[in-house]
Design a protein around this motif. Sequence first.
Motif, short mmCIF file in Angstrom:
data_model
loop_
_atom_site.label_atom_id
_atom_site.label_comp_id
_atom_site.label_asym_id
_atom_site.label_seq_id
_atom_site.Cartn_x
_atom_site.Cartn_y
_atom_site.Cartn_z
N ASP A 49 0.82 -1.20 0.00
CA ASP A 49 0.00 0.00 0.00
C ASP A 49 0.86 1.26 0.00
O ASP A 49 0.56 2.23 -0.70
N ASP A 50 1.99 1.26 0.74
CA ASP A 50 2.88 2.42 0.73
C ASP A 50 3.38 2.72 -0.68
O ASP A 50 3.39 3.87 -1.12
N ARG A 51 3.80 1.67 -1.37
CA ARG A 51 4.27 1.87 -2.75
C ARG A 51 3.13 2.33 -3.65
O ARG A 51 3.33 3.20 -4.52
N ALA A 52 1.95 1.77 -3.45
CA ALA A 52 0.80 2.17 -4.27
C ALA A 52 0.51 3.66 -4.14
O ALA A 52 0.29 4.34 -5.13
N TRP A 53 0.53 4.18 -2.91
CA TRP A 53 0.21 5.60 -2.75
C TRP A 53 1.28 6.48 -3.40
O TRP A 53 0.95 7.54 -3.95
N LEU A 54 2.53 6.04 -3.37
CA LEU A 54 3.59 6.79 -4.04
C LEU A 54 3.40 6.79 -5.56
O LEU A 54 3.67 7.79 -6.23
N GLU A 55 2.92 5.67 -6.09
CA GLU A 55 2.75 5.56 -7.54
C GLU A 55 1.38 6.06 -8.00
O GLU A 55 1.28 6.78 -9.01
N PHE A 56 0.32 5.68 -7.30
CA PHE A 56 -1.02 6.08 -7.70
C PHE A 56 -1.17 7.60 -7.73
O PHE A 56 -1.94 8.14 -8.52
N SER A 57 -0.46 8.29 -6.82
CA SER A 57 -0.59 9.74 -6.75
C SER A 57 -0.24 10.41 -8.08
O SER A 57 -0.83 11.42 -8.45
#
Length: 296
Positions: free
Chosen positions: A184-192
Amino acid sequence: MLAIVIPYYKLTFFEQTLESLANQTDKRFKVYIGNDASPENLVDLLEKYEGKFDFAYHRFEENLGGTSLVQQWERCIELSRNEEWIMILGDDDVLGETVVASWYENYEYFNLKSNLVRFASKLIFEKSNTISSIYTHPDWEIATDSFYRKLREVSRSSLSEYTFSRESYEKYGFYDYPLAWNSDDRAWLEFSDDKPIYTINSSVVFVRMSSLNITGNRDNILHKNLSEIQFYKFLISNKFKFYDNKERLEIIKKYGKEIKRTRDLNFLEWIFIVYYCLIFFNVGYLKKGFSMLFNK
């Protein structure tokens, strides 16, 4: 417009999750429940909530979460239809009753300006039967800044308190780290996708800490450690430019610390660290950093 996806496996606290959905003051959402071949019967409980909110239920015959939690998330998301926004809600987490209402009330503020919307949160501690004080965030925040606050332990973040655009999910997906730790941490960095995270602090998501979930289970330490090493390597390789020198040293320190929890750094890891230090630090700062971080 809003899909709430629940990857289900544990019955213990699930009725509280369903009750929080039934208590939403705004019912403009659809829930998709994906049963990960759980041995616990769910049907009788679901019948109790028929008509209280819109939901679809599917039981998968093969357990997938035991080997890849991210793949279980993905197949549960595939149950959803064309909703533009998605929330993945843990089967032991609880929504405050105004979560959906406040999401729609703020829609005009974040639509097209952000791919990520999060809520304030509180932690439910099963062992002590207590609830933490509230965790709030800046109304608008760059994703790399948000993660750095988590790294410094002045903030927190987990999967359930976020909604994300389907477009950003389809573009990046969730990276399959062991136990989905840091996924999830990586997702928020990428999804943003270079847009800030928008926060709704007026509504709260309650995140449960218990021995039954990954966060609260100490038996998963080695897998979590492996995930941390892989994640921080990604962070250094892809997001270092968004941090200043002080923050970069903290991130490198964290990377080295996670490796040293189980072993010494190998040659390639030293080369990796030296390479990124040479790119981003001047010689004086590099010397200071190595003295501080890697002396034995």
